[in-house]
Enzyme design. Structure first.
Site, PDB file in Angstrom:
ATOM      1  N   HIS A  50      60.001  64.802  39.113  1.00 35.04           N
ATOM      2  CA  HIS A  50      60.995  64.806  38.047  1.00 35.04           C
ATOM      3  C   HIS A  50      60.929  63.484  37.309  1.00 35.04           C
ATOM      4  O   HIS A  50      60.695  62.449  37.938  1.00 35.04           O
ATOM      5  CB  HIS A  50      62.413  65.022  38.609  1.00 35.04           C
ATOM      6  CG  HIS A  50      63.374  65.449  37.565  1.00 35.04           C
ATOM      7  ND1 HIS A  50      64.032  64.553  36.769  1.00 35.04           N
ATOM      8  CD2 HIS A  50      63.740  66.685  37.153  1.00 35.04           C
ATOM      9  CE1 HIS A  50      64.787  65.223  35.914  1.00 35.04           C
ATOM     10  NE2 HIS A  50      64.620  66.523  36.123  1.00 35.04           N
ATOM     11  N   ASP A  55      63.847  73.744  40.582  1.00 35.99           N
ATOM     12  CA  ASP A  55      63.089  74.945  40.254  1.00 35.99           C
ATOM     13  C   ASP A  55      62.178  75.421  41.363  1.00 35.99           C
ATOM     14  O   ASP A  55      61.676  76.535  41.325  1.00 35.99           O
ATOM     15  CB  ASP A  55      62.299  74.729  38.957  1.00 35.99           C
ATOM     16  CG  ASP A  55      63.229  74.734  37.774  1.00 35.99           C
ATOM     17  OD1 ASP A  55      64.297  75.365  37.895  1.00 35.99           O
ATOM     18  OD2 ASP A  55      62.914  74.110  36.757  1.00 35.99           O
TER      19      ASP A  55
END
Ligand code: CMC
Length: 434
Positions: free
Chosen positions: A311, A369
């Site tokens: 991320h 996700d």
């Protein structure tokens, strides 16, 4: 935003005059250096591809501390909102209005949203223009943008009431459009919304019931979907939100701006990661193939990434991932899918990656996700629709950020500059000399 007593001074080794710049403090998080006078004073721009060190606006909606793994909506930790914060519409109210609703405010908000759940009947004809195998995100970019041609009565961005009505319309109609995109893709009739159901239960009804058979809602599954929506509702100035703000900075209408956000979200480095993560698991196929796959990921020339890992902001862990992992276990347990081979494969991959030096040294952890795809698959949502669900959840964040931007007195049309590295000025040669 308050002025800091400290100032920043930019000095140059060639003896050019130094420039003093103000520093501002937010309520929490890093201070910012105000560089707005930089170009006027020095003739230079800053250079920051990917906006690694740039605060493009001030905002009071969402705060992320990437090192601590902290995500706050209007000051409330995501862990508390997901567990004790009520349903998704309470989160929507919070993001839009700054405070959680009391019972009367909640009732009124739910009534207002449910009053707008149907889309204009003519929207059906837009759907019919698409191929049945069109990707739902392309359908959503088109149909959400097309809403602007139906709701002329809420397009004046300078009118606070218009802005409010557009925000409600977008939040209310997104589930209807996402479910319509699904129904169209499988050749089933569109299912109208049911306003006696909760936001998430109604979405499942529009997705899974048919004129022949109602869909029996299951509380655990509705709660799981609600949690997916809450966890994806906003995420500070990420790529799609910045896209919405940039599109909106020109005065474009909110439906067009949200369509732009959907387009940006589609990319596999952003919202498209949930779909890509599940496709990746299907491609790996079995636990035995994990070492070969990990070797490919480490090979820079392969172009293979471990989707659902890493991320830009969270460099320790993604707090949403922890909550989604919990939901994943709950849903699979409820459906008796604990032995689902894809889930087992995902858990094995997670374990290996979390212990591998390549991922540890780069601070690459599973993001939300990695798990949300497994949950959505268990709910019966097809892989191609995962990013559409993300768009449905993020619509409230986009519209809250858009509204905040429009009311910000410092707002200007977004206009980045560049470091030009092309040819300097030159003359066009005569045609016979080329
Ligand atoms: N698999 C393998 N290596 C990776 C991955 C990954 N998923 N992510 C980053 N790296 C490596 C990258 O190659 C680089 O290595 P090196 O330093 O040797 O060159 C290092 O880690 C730093 O990567 P980066 O590209 O500079 O990191 P970034 O902050 O620019 O990118 C990211 C963040 C999310 C785009 C990236 O991690 C990624 O592409 N992840 C997979 C896609 C994904 O799951 N995206 C969903 C994000 S969460 C949902 C959302 O909010 O949209």
């Amino acid at each position: 935003m308050t002025n800091s007593e400290t100032k920043a001074t930019l000095s140059f080794s060639d003896g050019s005059p130094a420039l003093e710049m103000p520093i501002y403090k937010g309520s929490i998080g890093p201070d910012v250096i105000d560089i707005r006078k930089l170009y006027g004073s020095t003739g230079m721009f800053t250079y920051d591809p990917g906006f690694m060190s740039t605060a493009a606006c001030n905002s009071s909606i969402t705060y992320i501390d990437g090192d601590k793994g902290e995500l706050l909506y209007r000051g409330y930790p995501i862990e508390q909102l997901a567990v004790n914060g009520g349903d998704f519409l309470e989160t929507c109210y919070l993001l839009l209005n700054g405070e959680l609703p009391n019972a009367d405010q909640k009732k009124e908000f739910v009534a207002t949203v449910t009053n707008h759940t149907m889309v204009h009947e003519q929207m059906q004809f837009f759907f019919r223009g698409f191929r049945r195998d069109a990707h739902p995100m392309s359908v959503l970019v088109g149909t959400v943008g097309a809403l602007a041609s139906f709701y002329h009565d809420s397009l004046d961005i300078n009118d606070p009431h218009h802005r409010e009505v557009s925000a409600i319309r977008l939040i209310a109609k997104m589930p209807t459009l996402v479910a319509m995109a699904y129904k169209y893709s499988i050749g089933q009739p569109f299912v109208y919304p049911r306003n006696d159901l909760s936001y998430s239960a109604n979405f499942m009804h529009m997705m899974f019931s048919t004129p022949c058979e109602p869909y029996k809602t299951n509380e655990v599954l509705v709660r799981a979907l609600d949690r997916i929506l809450i966890l994806h509702a906003d995420h500070e100035q990420n790529a799609s939100t910045s896209t919405v703000r940039l599109a909106g900075s020109s005065g474009a209408n909110p439906f067009a701006c949200i369509a732009a956000g959907i387009a940006c979200l589609w990319g596999p480095a952003h919202g498209g990661a949930n779909e890509a993560a599940l496709s990746m698991l299907e491609e790996i196929g079995s636990v035995d193939n994990i070492p070969e796959f990990i070797a490919q990921v480490k090979d820079k020339n392969s172009g293979v990434k471990l989707m659902g890992f890493g991320h830009r902001v969270y460099k320790n862990y993604d707090p949403r991932a922890k909550l989604m992992r919990e939901t994943c276990y709950e849903v699979l347990q409820e459906l008796g899918l604990q032995d689902d081979p894809l889930f087992k494969l995902a858990m094995a991959l997670e374990k290996i990656a979390l212990e591998d030096e390549y991922f540890v040294s780069r601070k690459l952890y599973p993001n939300v996700d990695f798990y949300s795809g497994i949950v959505q698959r268990a709910l019966g949502i097809p892989t191609a629709l995962f990013t559409g669900i993300f768009a449905l959840a993020r619509t409230v964040g986009w519209i809250a950020q858009w509204k905040e931007m429009i009311s910000d007195p410092e707002q200007k049309i977004g206009r980045p500059r560049q470091l030009f590295v092309g040819s300097a000025k030159r003359d066009v040669p005569a045609i016979d000399k080329r």
